[in-house]
Design a protein around this motif. Structure first.
Motif, PDB file in Angstrom:
ATOM      1  N   SER A  91       0.817  -1.218   0.000  1.00 55.49           N
ATOM      2  CA  SER A  91       0.000   0.000   0.000  1.00 55.49           C
ATOM      3  C   SER A  91       0.853   1.272   0.000  1.00 55.49           C
ATOM      4  CB  SER A  91      -0.955  -0.002   1.194  1.00 55.49           C
ATOM      5  OG  SER A  91      -0.245  -0.126   2.406  1.00 55.49           O
ATOM      6  N   GLU A  92       1.876   1.317   0.840  1.00 51.18           N
ATOM      7  CA  GLU A  92       2.717   2.519   0.875  1.00 51.18           C
ATOM      8  C   GLU A  92       3.408   2.762  -0.454  1.00 51.18           C
ATOM      9  OE1 GLU A  92       4.891   4.483   4.311  1.00 51.18           O
ATOM     10  OE2 GLU A  92       5.099   2.357   4.752  1.00 51.18           O
ATOM     11  N   ALA A  93       3.888   1.671  -1.070  1.00 52.05           N
ATOM     12  CA  ALA A  93       4.582   1.814  -2.347  1.00 52.05           C
ATOM     13  C   ALA A  93       3.625   2.292  -3.435  1.00 52.05           C
ATOM     14  CB  ALA A  93       5.210   0.479  -2.753  1.00 52.05           C
ATOM     15  N   ALA A  94       2.399   1.765  -3.455  1.00 48.55           N
ATOM     16  CA  ALA A  94       1.420   2.174  -4.465  1.00 48.55           C
ATOM     17  C   ALA A  94       1.060   3.646  -4.307  1.00 48.55           C
ATOM     18  CB  ALA A  94       0.171   1.306  -4.362  1.00 48.55           C
ATOM     19  N   GLU A  95       0.925   4.089  -3.063  1.00 49.10           N
ATOM     20  CA  GLU A  95       0.560   5.483  -2.817  1.00 49.10           C
ATOM     21  C   GLU A  95       1.716   6.416  -3.165  1.00 49.10           C
ATOM     22  OE1 GLU A  95      -0.510   4.887   1.207  1.00 49.10           O
ATOM     23  OE2 GLU A  95      -2.387   3.893   0.687  1.00 49.10           O
ATOM     24  N   ALA A  96       2.945   5.980  -2.888  1.00 45.09           N
ATOM     25  CA  ALA A  96       4.111   6.785  -3.264  1.00 45.09           C
ATOM     26  C   ALA A  96       4.257   6.827  -4.786  1.00 45.09           C
ATOM     27  CB  ALA A  96       5.375   6.209  -2.628  1.00 45.09           C
ATOM     28  N   GLU A  97       3.995   5.703  -5.418  1.00 44.96           N
ATOM     29  CA  GLU A  97       4.075   5.603  -6.876  1.00 44.96           C
ATOM     30  C   GLU A  97       3.179   6.644  -7.552  1.00 44.96           C
ATOM     31  OE1 GLU A  97       3.981   1.551  -9.236  1.00 44.96           O
ATOM     32  OE2 GLU A  97       1.935   2.191  -8.793  1.00 44.96           O
ATOM     33  N   ALA A  98       2.001   6.861  -6.974  1.00 40.20           N
ATOM     34  CA  ALA A  98       1.041   7.807  -7.549  1.00 40.20           C
ATOM     35  C   ALA A  98       1.527   9.251  -7.469  1.00 40.20           C
ATOM     36  CB  ALA A  98      -0.302   7.681  -6.839  1.00 40.20           C
ATOM     37  N   MET A  99       2.515   9.520  -6.612  1.00 40.12           N
ATOM     38  CA  MET A  99       3.035  10.878  -6.450  1.00 40.12           C
ATOM     39  C   MET A  99       4.405  11.058  -7.096  1.00 40.12           C
ATOM     40  SD  MET A  99       1.955  11.513  -2.476  1.00 40.12           S
ATOM     41  CE  MET A  99       2.203  13.272  -2.613  1.00 40.12           C
ATOM     42  N   ALA A 100       4.964   9.992  -7.641  1.00 39.39           N
ATOM     43  CA  ALA A 100       6.322  10.041  -8.177  1.00 39.39           C
ATOM     44  C   ALA A 100       6.373  10.799  -9.503  1.00 39.39           C
ATOM     45  CB  ALA A 100       6.856   8.626  -8.376  1.00 39.39           C
ATOM     46  N   THR A 101       7.484  11.455  -9.730  1.00 40.21           N
ATOM     47  CA  THR A 101       7.723  12.106 -11.024  1.00 40.21           C
ATOM     48  C   THR A 101       8.462  11.173 -11.969  1.00 40.21           C
ATOM     49  OG1 THR A 101       9.763  13.072 -10.151  1.00 40.21           O
ATOM     50  CG2 THR A 101       7.753  14.413 -10.033  1.00 40.21           C
ATOM     51  N   ALA A 102       9.158  10.178 -11.404  1.00 35.32           N
ATOM     52  CA  ALA A 102       9.879   9.207 -12.225  1.00 35.32           C
ATOM     53  C   ALA A 102       9.882   7.863 -11.508  1.00 35.32           C
ATOM     54  CB  ALA A 102      11.308   9.670 -12.492  1.00 35.32           C
ATOM     55  N   ARG A 144      -5.786  -2.799  -9.947  1.00 41.34           N
ATOM     56  CA  ARG A 144      -4.546  -2.758 -10.729  1.00 41.34           C
ATOM     57  C   ARG A 144      -4.702  -1.897 -11.974  1.00 41.34           C
ATOM     58  NH1 ARG A 144      -0.450  -7.521 -10.651  1.00 41.34           N
ATOM     59  NH2 ARG A 144      -0.342  -6.471  -8.631  1.00 41.34           N
ATOM     60  N   LEU A 145      -5.821  -2.014 -12.665  1.00 37.31           N
ATOM     61  CA  LEU A 145      -6.049  -1.201 -13.858  1.00 37.31           C
ATOM     62  C   LEU A 145      -6.187   0.276 -13.495  1.00 37.31           C
ATOM     63  CD1 LEU A 145      -8.492  -3.500 -15.856  1.00 37.31           C
ATOM     64  CD2 LEU A 145      -6.024  -3.229 -16.151  1.00 37.31           C
ATOM     65  N   GLU A 146      -6.744   0.541 -12.317  1.00 35.23           N
ATOM     66  CA  GLU A 146      -6.843   1.926 -11.857  1.00 35.23           C
ATOM     67  C   GLU A 146      -5.452   2.507 -11.633  1.00 35.23           C
ATOM     68  OE1 GLU A 146      -8.651   4.469  -8.092  1.00 35.23           O
ATOM     69  OE2 GLU A 146      -9.466   2.486  -8.547  1.00 35.23           O
ATOM     70  N   ARG A 147      -4.544   1.710 -11.079  1.00 36.28           N
ATOM     71  CA  ARG A 147      -3.157   2.165 -10.913  1.00 36.28           C
ATOM     72  C   ARG A 147      -2.554   2.539 -12.250  1.00 36.28           C
ATOM     73  NH1 ARG A 147       0.436  -2.228  -9.142  1.00 36.28           N
ATOM     74  NH2 ARG A 147       2.070  -0.731  -9.572  1.00 36.28           N
ATOM     75  N   ALA A 148      -2.853   1.760 -13.278  1.00 38.64           N
ATOM     76  CA  ALA A 148      -2.256   1.975 -14.593  1.00 38.64           C
ATOM     77  C   ALA A 148      -2.700   3.292 -15.223  1.00 38.64           C
ATOM     78  CB  ALA A 148      -2.595   0.816 -15.518  1.00 38.64           C
ATOM     79  N   GLN A 149      -3.762   3.894 -14.686  1.00 33.22           N
ATOM     80  CA  GLN A 149      -4.226   5.175 -15.217  1.00 33.22           C
ATOM     81  C   GLN A 149      -3.199   6.296 -14.995  1.00 33.22           C
ATOM     82  OE1 GLN A 149      -8.130   5.940 -13.599  1.00 33.22           O
ATOM     83  NE2 GLN A 149      -9.001   4.110 -14.543  1.00 33.22           N
ATOM     84  N   LEU A 150      -2.181   6.031 -14.184  1.00 34.44           N
ATOM     85  CA  LEU A 150      -1.074   6.983 -14.043  1.00 34.44           C
ATOM     86  C   LEU A 150      -0.482   7.325 -15.412  1.00 34.44           C
ATOM     87  CD1 LEU A 150       1.061   5.767 -10.988  1.00 34.44           C
ATOM     88  CD2 LEU A 150      -0.224   7.890 -11.174  1.00 34.44           C
ATOM     89  N   LEU A 151      -0.515   6.351 -16.306  1.00 34.82           N
ATOM     90  CA  LEU A 151       0.102   6.542 -17.618  1.00 34.82           C
ATOM     91  C   LEU A 151      -0.801   7.291 -18.585  1.00 34.82           C
ATOM     92  CD1 LEU A 151       1.848   3.073 -18.087  1.00 34.82           C
ATOM     93  CD2 LEU A 151       2.795   5.196 -17.178  1.00 34.82           C
ATOM     94  N   ASP A 152      -2.004   7.638 -18.143  1.00 39.26           N
ATOM     95  CA  ASP A 152      -2.878   8.434 -19.005  1.00 39.26           C
ATOM     96  C   ASP A 152      -2.318   9.839 -19.220  1.00 39.26           C
ATOM     97  OD1 ASP A 152      -4.561   6.301 -19.186  1.00 39.26           O
ATOM     98  OD2 ASP A 152      -6.082   7.084 -17.818  1.00 39.26           O
ATOM     99  N   HIS A 153      -1.539  10.323 -18.251  1.00 37.10           N
ATOM    100  CA  HIS A 153      -0.880  11.621 -18.427  1.00 37.10           C
ATOM    101  C   HIS A 153       0.190  11.461 -19.501  1.00 37.10           C
ATOM    102  CE1 HIS A 153       1.597  15.159 -17.615  1.00 37.10           C
ATOM    103  NE2 HIS A 153       0.568  15.666 -16.962  1.00 37.10           N
TER     104      HIS A 153
END
Length: 279
Positions: A91-102, A144-153
């Motif tokens: 959970s912590e890694a997924a939440e940090a991933e959503a805020m990462a620039t790289a 998991r698919l919701e996480r992948a929406q990071l790449l929509d940007h």
């Protein structure tokens, strides 16, 4: 020297806690290192809490209420900020991933979650939980698919993956699912949305034979490394440890095929799956 980046407390419960923590710490005249000392954590860890890239645990919340004299504010709000749709170890890694620039990731056996298709993700979760109900699997796949929406940007976060060759060869979900999954990665690479490399079998021994590795960088917080195993995961923030893992990733990338060669291999293997005769 520019000051810290303004925080948006409305973006999430963790951002709210982080903004309040920074405000109360500065009001008390404490540096991040000084606040971290009685908690036995580093100043960079306090910075990550303030930036919202790390989750505040109840033990820290209680201690901060004592140090900053906040009348239980952090303890009262900690529970809401720690709720997550992801497994505890991730959970912590997924939440940090959503805020990462790289994000830079080495994947030894499976396509990384951010790049998985629905059919591939479903096969992975069914293998993990062979007796789970379809409803449980559906929820895991949806998350998991919701996480992948990071790449929509179109540009952020930068995603650079190194896939070990077994990732391409392991038939997760069958030949049709594999063809779709590899074509998805190739399409993102051709669109210049991700950087993808393949570490071939011919590379032999390499710097991360021990397992997977993920590195995350942020605008206003120190970088993090994440390593995981079967049902366990650890988010690392110690600067020396993160630097060592960054070197590991650099060595893996140096041993991998170039992005152009990797794309050709990924597309070739995808075509092999697509045109393979049915058994």
């Amino acid at each position: 020297m520019p000051g810290p980046k303004p925080l948006d407390p409305s973006s999430s419960p963790r951002a709210m806690l982080g903004a309040e923590l920074r405000h109360k710490r500065e009001e008390a005249g404490l540096t991040q290192e000084e606040l971290g000392r009685p908690l036995f954590v580093s100043g960079s860890f306090i910075g990550q809490l303030e930036a919202g890239t790390r989750r505040m645990q109840m033990e820290y919340a209680v201690k901060m209420d004592e140090i900053l004299e906040t009348d239980g504010y952090f303890a009262r709000n900690c529970e809401a900020a720690t709720k997550s749709k992801y497994p505890d170890h991730f959970s912590e890694a997924a939440e940090a991933e959503a805020m990462a620039t790289a994000i830079r990731q080495y994947a030894p056996s499976l396509i990384p979650g951010l790049l998985q298709t629905e059919a591939y993700a479903r096969a992975v979760f069914r293998a993990y939980q062979p007796t789970a109900t379809e409803d449980v699997i559906d929820k895991l796949v949806a998350a998991r698919l919701e996480r992948a929406q990071l790449l929509d940007h179109p540009t952020t976060p930068l995603l650079w993956v190194v896939l070990d060759e077994p990732v391409l060869r392991r038939r997760v979900g069958g030949r049709v699912a594999m063809a779709e999954a590899l074509r998805h990665i190739a399409a993102l690479a051709r669109q210049h949305r991700i950087i993808a490399q393949v570490l071939p079998f011919a590379a032999g021994a390499h710097a991360s034979l021990h397992g997977s590795l993920k590195l995350m960088a942020f605008t206003d917080a120190p970088p993090l490394a994440y390593v995981d195993g079967l049902g366990v995961g650890k988010l690392l923030d110690d600067p020396a440890t993160v630097s060592r893992h960054e070197l590991t990733y650099d060595l893996i990338g140096a041993s991998a095929l170039s992005p152009q060669e990797s794309l050709a291999l990924i597309e070739s293997v995808a075509e092999d799956y697509a045109h393979e005769d049915q058994p």
